[in-house]
Scaffold this active site. Sequence first.
Site, mmCIF file in Angstrom:
data_model
loop_
_atom_site.group_PDB
_atom_site.id
_atom_site.type_symbol
_atom_site.label_atom_id
_atom_site.label_comp_id
_atom_site.label_asym_id
_atom_site.label_seq_id
_atom_site.Cartn_x
_atom_site.Cartn_y
_atom_site.Cartn_z
ATOM 1 N N LYS A 175 0.822 -1.315 0.176
ATOM 2 C CA LYS A 175 -0.006 -0.110 -0.059
ATOM 3 C C LYS A 175 0.954 1.157 0.102
ATOM 4 C CE LYS A 175 -4.220 1.826 2.192
ATOM 5 N NZ LYS A 175 -5.092 1.524 3.213
ATOM 6 N N GLU A 187 -19.587 -5.867 10.543
ATOM 7 C CA GLU A 187 -20.448 -5.063 11.250
ATOM 8 C C GLU A 187 -21.499 -6.043 11.909
ATOM 9 O OE1 GLU A 187 -18.392 -2.035 8.397
ATOM 10 O OE2 GLU A 187 -19.345 -4.113 8.351
ATOM 11 N N ARG A 196 -24.978 -2.314 7.338
ATOM 12 C CA ARG A 196 -24.658 -3.594 7.176
ATOM 13 C C ARG A 196 -25.057 -4.661 8.128
ATOM 14 N NH1 ARG A 196 -20.475 -3.598 3.227
ATOM 15 N NH2 ARG A 196 -19.288 -5.461 4.489
#
Length: 645
Positions: A287, A373, A401
């Site tokens: 990243k 979640e 969610r």
Amino acid sequence: MTDTKTPTLDRVAGPADLRSMSDLELRTVADELRAEVVEAVSQTGGHLGSSLGVVELSVAIHAVFDTPRDKLVWDVGHQCYPHKILTGRRKQMPTLRQGGGISGFTKRSESEYDPFGAAHSSTSISAALGFTVSRDMGQPTGDAVAVIGDGSISAGMAYEALNNAGHEGRRMFVILNDNEMSIAPPVGAMSSYLSSLSELSRVGPFGGLVAIAEGMEQLAPKPVRDGARRARELVTGLESRGTFFEELGFDYIGPIDGHDMEQLLSVLRGAKARATGPVLIHCCTVKGKGYAPAEGSADKYHGVSKFNVGTGVQAKAKANAPSYTAVFGDALTSLAEEDPSVVAVTAAMPSGTGVDRMAKRFPNRVFDVGIAEQHGVTFAAAMAATGLKPFCAIYSTFLQRGYDQIVHDVALQGLPVRFAIDRAGLVGADGATHAGSFDIGYLGALPGMVVMAAADEAELVHMVATAGAHNDGPIAFRYPRGNGTGVPLPETGRVLEIGKGRMIREGDGEIAILSLGTLLSDCEAAARMLEAEGINVTIADARFAKPLDMELIANLVQNHKALITVEQGAMGGFGAMVLQSMAAEGLLDLGCKLRTMCLPDRFIDQASPTEMYREAGLDTLGIVEEVTRVLGRDLKVVNLNANRT
């Protein structure tokens, strides 16, 4: 002869141009693309680190697969900036995440190269399987390629899709972008498992040979693969176990270096040529790759504001007040110091929700469950069932969610889970996908749920204390992204009486505004403008969307000619609950004019929050306009259009 002075990227009007280039030219395109992404994001801000990590992968996929006929589905989509540049949106990059510009995520209405919109995680494999089935049923579409990150694959939906795709056995491609970094450091057993797979190429006397051999075996027919594995076991003495993905029915290739263009192209071409069923390609990336400030930062420059390319220093807006997130984090930490039963749960967003502040003080009482979640809500519910006091800190848009778990595991059982709902209302550059528009309505519909909204940062401190003291069922409090209003903060929070609002200012009985949330400051500004025109407005802060302060509402209705409710939520929320409750108590029969101000019945694209609320008619001047419409007044001094510009 090619003009060597012309950047190779300038020859790319679309992915078809990549397919006529040599591998060396594709490597050059990737280098130029990385520099262009850095330059573009330095001017607009956005998701830099994730996009830099997939530069080579973006080039390789478009060079090998026949997009847009082949469907490339990016999970989450915040890594799609290189993809956008390669697919005809290069000149639009200066408008990235700006009002009227291109989205920071993939968006179907924006390009044929975005076959499926994304911004929430873990949807790509499901979508790719849907495209695959459509192809096999005769629809005019080619192969489907899902690119999913190591953080996103920790979510339950990704497992469901892998299980279904493996069972179906259809030809499709899943590329696992493993950078060991989502927004926060990855958590969970899957992260550790992927790391162990990645280490295959770096450990043991036969580690490198094993990784290469296993990767090449996947390109061979199944009988050859099985024979090769048996032979390798005899030679190396190492048992060859199927990976998790192979056990689910996928051919597994990897791990491979996601920044090695030669390796990427070789593997993708081989997989495309030989695959008959589902294939998972494990691709290791970094990243922030290629930009030192990003690679060296703690969050790998996941989300950045505008910055100086040379130094990497980000421009920060001057703030006269702390952010709501910081206020919540500090208030929660203070509460945890007083009460050892207070715990916090977050779903891969410890810093984004502010619970990292509590984690520094009480690391064993803060739980990051990853992008999960649903699990996080039920996990918190069980802790509440034992007497702990869980604060489940999740952005409004992501809490959607876990709605079934809120209904079934929390509300139905009457468990006192405290929901701290950050990013309520319109959020700005992330646009419609991240707007916290619906939580008032979807939480307010649940029996026994208490729903609060902070009008300013001091009220937020009180609501943290109120939630901590509430043990009679679930309770939620919402607050927006960004900085507070600058009001003084109390040293300790005061426990509010459940279901009681407060009067802010008394008018002359002509019109009243009942506000929920941080639009209270706009209501007060509107009242000052109207006062100059001889209109004296009463303002009340509801504080609670549920239960409503019906005594306060009755007083406003009985003593005013008109009442307007104001909220930062969608239709079917606070205003609707006020009207329904008034109807039940006969307050609609008293002759008071009633109006509700809420978000319009449509999704609002990215812009600054100020611009978005202006478009929604929920700014100071929008409130002034609504008051004058209700009263039938023609203002002489206030030129609304002039004030807007």
